[in-house]
Scaffold this motif. Structure first.
Motif, mmCIF file in Angstrom:
data_model
loop_
_atom_site.group_PDB
_atom_site.id
_atom_site.type_symbol
_atom_site.label_atom_id
_atom_site.label_comp_id
_atom_site.label_asym_id
_atom_site.label_seq_id
_atom_site.Cartn_x
_atom_site.Cartn_y
_atom_site.Cartn_z
ATOM 1 N N ALA A 49 -9.854 71.398 49.040
ATOM 2 C CA ALA A 49 -11.220 70.715 48.594
ATOM 3 C C ALA A 49 -10.949 70.078 47.371
ATOM 4 O O ALA A 49 -11.696 69.020 47.018
ATOM 5 C CB ALA A 49 -12.377 71.762 48.302
ATOM 6 N N TRP A 50 -10.114 70.423 46.204
ATOM 7 C CA TRP A 50 -10.194 70.158 44.978
ATOM 8 C C TRP A 50 -8.554 69.531 44.720
ATOM 9 O O TRP A 50 -8.548 69.190 43.496
ATOM 10 C CB TRP A 50 -10.644 71.200 44.157
ATOM 11 C CG TRP A 50 -12.141 71.292 44.045
ATOM 12 C CD1 TRP A 50 -12.701 72.311 44.940
ATOM 13 C CD2 TRP A 50 -13.095 70.680 43.483
ATOM 14 N NE1 TRP A 50 -13.894 72.313 45.117
ATOM 15 C CE2 TRP A 50 -14.403 71.443 44.174
ATOM 16 C CE3 TRP A 50 -13.093 69.699 42.672
ATOM 17 C CZ2 TRP A 50 -15.823 70.701 43.945
ATOM 18 C CZ3 TRP A 50 -14.535 69.143 42.499
ATOM 19 C CH2 TRP A 50 -15.667 69.788 43.167
ATOM 20 N N SER A 51 -7.746 69.713 45.245
ATOM 21 C CA SER A 51 -6.465 69.167 45.068
ATOM 22 C C SER A 51 -6.396 67.570 44.646
ATOM 23 O O SER A 51 -5.492 67.430 43.673
ATOM 24 C CB SER A 51 -5.358 69.555 46.039
ATOM 25 O OG SER A 51 -5.917 68.873 47.295
ATOM 26 N N LYS A 52 -7.187 66.755 45.154
ATOM 27 C CA LYS A 52 -6.965 65.359 44.974
ATOM 28 C C LYS A 52 -7.668 65.260 43.489
ATOM 29 O O LYS A 52 -7.464 64.394 42.669
ATOM 30 C CB LYS A 52 -8.006 64.598 45.896
ATOM 31 C CG LYS A 52 -7.121 64.481 47.236
ATOM 32 C CD LYS A 52 -7.814 63.722 48.093
ATOM 33 C CE LYS A 52 -7.915 62.211 47.886
ATOM 34 N NZ LYS A 52 -8.623 61.484 48.946
ATOM 35 N N VAL A 53 -8.751 66.038 43.239
ATOM 36 C CA VAL A 53 -9.314 65.800 41.811
ATOM 37 C C VAL A 53 -8.688 66.260 40.858
ATOM 38 O O VAL A 53 -8.388 65.509 40.087
ATOM 39 C CB VAL A 53 -10.709 66.601 42.024
ATOM 40 C CG1 VAL A 53 -11.322 66.297 40.508
ATOM 41 C CG2 VAL A 53 -11.690 66.277 42.923
ATOM 42 N N ILE A 54 -7.785 67.350 40.979
ATOM 43 C CA ILE A 54 -6.942 67.942 40.100
ATOM 44 C C ILE A 54 -5.602 67.061 39.862
ATOM 45 O O ILE A 54 -5.160 66.850 38.954
ATOM 46 C CB ILE A 54 -6.663 69.372 40.565
ATOM 47 C CG1 ILE A 54 -7.787 70.302 40.610
ATOM 48 C CG2 ILE A 54 -5.608 69.930 39.416
ATOM 49 C CD1 ILE A 54 -7.464 71.656 40.916
ATOM 50 N N ALA A 55 -5.015 66.485 41.171
ATOM 51 C CA ALA A 55 -4.191 65.825 41.067
ATOM 52 C C ALA A 55 -4.367 64.210 40.386
ATOM 53 O O ALA A 55 -3.370 63.720 39.949
ATOM 54 C CB ALA A 55 -3.442 65.541 42.395
ATOM 55 N N SER A 56 -5.726 63.911 40.213
ATOM 56 C CA SER A 56 -5.828 62.649 39.555
ATOM 57 C C SER A 56 -5.752 62.416 37.937
ATOM 58 O O SER A 56 -5.640 61.689 37.618
ATOM 59 C CB SER A 56 -7.252 62.093 40.085
ATOM 60 O OG SER A 56 -8.289 62.920 39.451
ATOM 61 N N LEU A 57 -5.687 63.789 37.629
ATOM 62 C CA LEU A 57 -5.270 63.912 35.974
ATOM 63 C C LEU A 57 -3.802 64.103 36.039
ATOM 64 O O LEU A 57 -3.087 64.667 36.675
ATOM 65 C CB LEU A 57 -6.128 65.295 35.562
ATOM 66 C CG LEU A 57 -7.479 65.049 35.533
ATOM 67 C CD1 LEU A 57 -8.142 66.530 35.300
ATOM 68 C CD2 LEU A 57 -8.247 63.869 34.782
ATOM 69 N N LYS B 225 -7.518 53.937 31.805
ATOM 70 C CA LYS B 225 -8.696 53.471 32.428
ATOM 71 C C LYS B 225 -8.243 53.983 33.941
ATOM 72 O O LYS B 225 -9.200 54.159 34.736
ATOM 73 C CB LYS B 225 -8.686 51.874 32.437
ATOM 74 C CG LYS B 225 -9.599 51.654 31.217
ATOM 75 C CD LYS B 225 -9.847 50.191 31.165
ATOM 76 C CE LYS B 225 -8.564 49.135 31.146
ATOM 77 N NZ LYS B 225 -9.160 47.917 31.202
ATOM 78 N N GLU B 226 -7.061 53.794 34.429
ATOM 79 C CA GLU B 226 -6.722 54.019 35.858
ATOM 80 C C GLU B 226 -6.898 55.308 36.373
ATOM 81 O O GLU B 226 -7.365 55.729 37.245
ATOM 82 C CB GLU B 226 -5.637 53.515 36.071
ATOM 83 C CG GLU B 226 -4.855 53.735 37.637
ATOM 84 C CD GLU B 226 -5.856 52.898 38.607
ATOM 85 O OE1 GLU B 226 -5.802 53.356 39.804
ATOM 86 O OE2 GLU B 226 -6.437 52.181 38.379
ATOM 87 N N ILE B 227 -6.632 56.001 35.286
ATOM 88 C CA ILE B 227 -6.755 57.765 35.555
ATOM 89 C C ILE B 227 -8.248 58.037 35.547
ATOM 90 O O ILE B 227 -8.624 59.018 36.454
ATOM 91 C CB ILE B 227 -6.079 58.522 34.518
ATOM 92 C CG1 ILE B 227 -4.521 58.292 34.569
ATOM 93 C CG2 ILE B 227 -6.113 59.990 34.346
ATOM 94 C CD1 ILE B 227 -3.608 58.920 33.423
ATOM 95 N N PHE B 228 -9.049 57.575 34.614
ATOM 96 C CA PHE B 228 -10.430 57.719 34.698
ATOM 97 C C PHE B 228 -11.201 57.416 36.066
ATOM 98 O O PHE B 228 -11.970 57.893 36.602
ATOM 99 C CB PHE B 228 -11.172 57.111 33.459
ATOM 100 C CG PHE B 228 -11.025 58.001 32.181
ATOM 101 C CD1 PHE B 228 -11.738 59.005 32.033
ATOM 102 C CD2 PHE B 228 -10.551 57.398 31.092
ATOM 103 C CE1 PHE B 228 -11.719 59.902 30.989
ATOM 104 C CE2 PHE B 228 -10.558 58.144 29.920
ATOM 105 C CZ PHE B 228 -11.189 59.375 29.754
ATOM 106 N N ARG B 229 -10.581 55.951 36.487
ATOM 107 C CA ARG B 229 -11.146 55.556 37.544
ATOM 108 C C ARG B 229 -10.812 56.727 38.761
ATOM 109 O O ARG B 229 -11.868 56.765 39.653
ATOM 110 C CB ARG B 229 -10.489 54.266 37.970
ATOM 111 C CG ARG B 229 -11.180 53.239 39.209
ATOM 112 C CD ARG B 229 -10.469 52.197 39.158
ATOM 113 N NE ARG B 229 -9.091 52.442 39.934
ATOM 114 C CZ ARG B 229 -8.754 52.651 41.316
ATOM 115 N NH1 ARG B 229 -9.907 52.947 42.071
ATOM 116 N NH2 ARG B 229 -7.774 53.095 41.672
ATOM 117 N N LYS B 230 -9.438 56.740 38.990
ATOM 118 C CA LYS B 230 -9.360 57.824 40.077
ATOM 119 C C LYS B 230 -9.999 59.224 40.202
ATOM 120 O O LYS B 230 -10.672 59.646 40.902
ATOM 121 C CB LYS B 230 -7.786 58.117 40.066
ATOM 122 C CG LYS B 230 -7.018 56.781 40.576
ATOM 123 C CD LYS B 230 -5.474 57.224 40.543
ATOM 124 C CE LYS B 230 -4.675 55.844 41.126
ATOM 125 N NZ LYS B 230 -3.181 56.520 40.945
#
Length: 629
Positions: A502-510, A524-529
């Protein structure tokens, strides 16, 4: 006739006979009359004393004797009457050995018949007039009087308790006196050969008391067809009445009757056996036959606990049943109780088997909202936790029942706790098996969720409920700490799988190193993701449910620890670099406290769209002021 007159008459007749003989036959020698022996004199005295007292209390020759009770009028004279009858019996034996047709013997026999009618009348009066003091409850307290006295000794200053104790003592005193009188009369009548008349009276009066007691306890003869026609509420009420009836009847009714019977007819083992059997057998067979009829009726798992209550009632009272109905002639009562136990055992096993089949057959495909606890899990664990309360009798019930077939579940569901050589008691094995059947069913249900993370959350919730129910009930003692620990580990595994999916994509976006120096464009790209993935995860999972409050907090804290510190560091280092950029508000949508606040709202199952993340035009300042749930 007075002894002196009798002796005078005998003497004069013998003298005249001797004189005439000497005149008519001077040549024949005289034959001296035998001199009365001491035994003859004692026999005459016994008959003379019995004549006076028995005649006095002959109801057919005296109005006073007809309306007055000997044992109530004068206890000392009553005992004297008993002694006279016993002496008369001895005198009659002596007379029979000398001359079975003598007038003295005939007279003594007439006296004995009068005396027996008197005692028969007294026996009946004592039994009838003392029904309240000879009730089974009063009689049965004689055997537990010591404990009663010790329990009240600490309250001797309490007038109410002392008055109650005096009242109990008075009742028991009257009861003891009546029992002693009955025993004296019974022993006297039995030794005199009139036991049949005494027993007949006793059986009639005491059997009516037992029958009335059984009726008042609500026990009546019912057939299987009658029980099958009853609604469950009616039958359950009958069973409750029966449970109380067993308690009362074994503690007082049959126990009191056995005590009274043993006391009154202590002189004859055969008489006390026949008396007690005739008095109690019918009522006892009726009492212990009821569970067998119930066990043969229609079966459903919701009835199992009342059936177990009945089994427990007989099993716990079995020592008393064996003791009270120990006679050979009451073997049928013991046999009926055992038969009922066997039938109840069969009924319990059948209902538990039906319950297992119900778990396996339950295959509704509608997923539970938010991955919460399924009704099947709730019902099954409620059933099993209640079942565990009967572990003391379930061991006997399942002792000779074959283990469940492994072929009914995939091999992957078995573990060491269900191995063939497991030392676990049979009931522990059976309950562990039923939970295994449930978990297998739940695993199949998890596949109905389209979202894989939600399927793991469903398994987490349901297994957590299973483990919590085990830990909070007697299932804990049956399954053991090792079983609980192992399944708690499985809960953690399911929760970890949910979190990963459930949260791997959110964690991986950082970034792995949030403190690393990057360009404003990269920030900006990291904040956007992050914004995109966090919005998606939150909107999808805000309707998810974690029912257990402790588990809910643990899961939220685990997600927060993996997400918020990294985002916090990245946010603090890079938010200023993108602030000067055009449309910077659309890039930095969440302050770290916003992320924590939204995570705190998870797992309550809400569908309110207003609780979701803010739109792209929301003010960071307003978002940061959102309070935590």
């Amino acid at each position: 006739m007075p002894r002196k007159g009798m002796r005078s008459l005998c003497f004069h007749s013998k003298t005249l006979s001797y004189a005439a003989s000497s005149h008519s036959s001077p040549s024949r020698p005289s034959v001296p009359t035998p001199k009365p022996t001491l035994a003859d004199l004692m026999t005459d005295q016994s008959i003379e004393a019995a004549t006076a007292l028995i005649t006095k209390w002959n109801p057919e020759s005296s109005t006073y004797a007809k309306v007055t009770s000997l044992f109530y009028e004068s206890k000392s004279e009553a005992m004297q009457f008993i002694n006279c009858v016993n002496d008369l019996q001895k005198a009659m034996h002596a007379l029979v050995s000398e001359n079975s047709t003598s007038e003295k013997l005939v007279h003594a026999q007439n006296l004995m018949q009068i005396a027996m009618k008197r005692l028969q009348k007294e026996f009946y009066q004592i039994l009838s007039m003392n029904r309240a003091h000879l009730d089974p409850e009063s009689v049965s307290t004689r055997s537990s009087r010591t404990s009663t006295r010790s329990s009240t000794s600490d309250f001797e200053d309490d007038d109410d308790v002392r008055a109650a104790g005096d009242s109990i003592d008075e009742v028991e005193e009257v009861s003891s006196i009546a029992m002693a009188d009955l025993r004296s009369i019974a022993e006297c009548m039995i030794s005199s050969g009139y036991g049949k008349e005494c027993v007949s009276i006793y059986k009639i009066i005491r059997k009516s008391i037992v029958d009335e007691g059984i009726y008042r306890l609500g026990v009546e003869k019912l057939s299987s067809s009658q029980i099958n026609k009853m609604g469950w509420e009616v039958l359950e009420l009958r069973i409750k009445n029966w449970l109380e009836a067993v308690k009362v009847s074994m503690r007082t009714l049959f126990n009191g009757e056995r005590i009274l019977c043993d006391h009154v007819f202590a002189a004859s083992d055969s008489i006390r056996e026949s008396c007690f059997t005739e008095i109690s057998k019918e009522g006892a067979m009726l009492l212990f036959g009821f569970p067998e009829v119930v066990a043969k009726s229609k079966k459903s798992p919701d009835k199992v606990f009342r059936v177990l209550d009945m089994y427990t009632a007989i099993a716990e009272n079995w020592p008393e049943i064996e003791s009270i109905f120990s006679f050979e002639s009451t073997a049928t009562v013991r046999s009926q109780a055992i038969t009922s136990l066997v039938r109840l055992s069969e009924s319990v096993r059948a209902m538990v088997s039906d319950f297992e089949s119900t778990i396996q057959r339950d295959s509704s495909k509608s997923p539970v909202h938010g991955g919460g606890v399924h009704p099947l899990t709730l019902n099954t664990m409620n059933f099993l936790s209640l079942l565990a309360d009967y572990s003391n009798v379930l061991g006997d019930i399942f002792a000779d029942w074959p283990p469940p077939p492994r072929s009914s579940l995939p091999e992957s569901y078995f573990d060491c706790s269900l191995s063939d050589d497991s030392p676990a008691p049979v009931i522990s094995m059976r309950i562990a098996w039923l939970i295994l059947v449930l978990l297998c069913n739940l695993d199949g249900r998890a596949e109905h969720y389209k979202d894989v993370s939600l399927s793991y959350l469903f398994l987490t919730n349901n297994l957590q409920h299973v483990v919590s129910k085990v830990r909070m009930s007697n299932l804990h003692y049956l399954l053991g700490e090792e079983w609980i620990t192992k399944h708690e580990e499985k809960v953690k595994q399911f929760a970890a799988n949910y979190e990963r999916l459930a949260w791997s994509k959110v964690i991986a976006s950082l970034p792995e190193n949030p403190a690393a120096h990057i360009s404003p464009a990269e920030a900006k790209e990291i904040f956007r993701k992050f914004n995109l993935n966090f919005d998606e995860a939150y909107r999808k999972q805000r309707s998810f449910i974690v029912s257990d409050p402790k588990l809910r907090d643990e899961m939220k804290l685990s997600i927060e620890r993996k997400l918020v510190p990294v985002y916090q560091e990245f946010y603090n280092r890079n938010r200023l670099t993108v602030r000067g950029e055009r449309n910077s508000g659309s890039h930095v949508r969440y302050a770290p406290e916003d992320v924590g606040n939204y995570l705190s709202d998870l797992f309550f199952g809400t569908n309110d769209s207003g609780s979701g993340p803010p739109s792209s035009t929301s003010s960071p300042h307003r978002r940061g002021s959102r309070s935590k749930a």
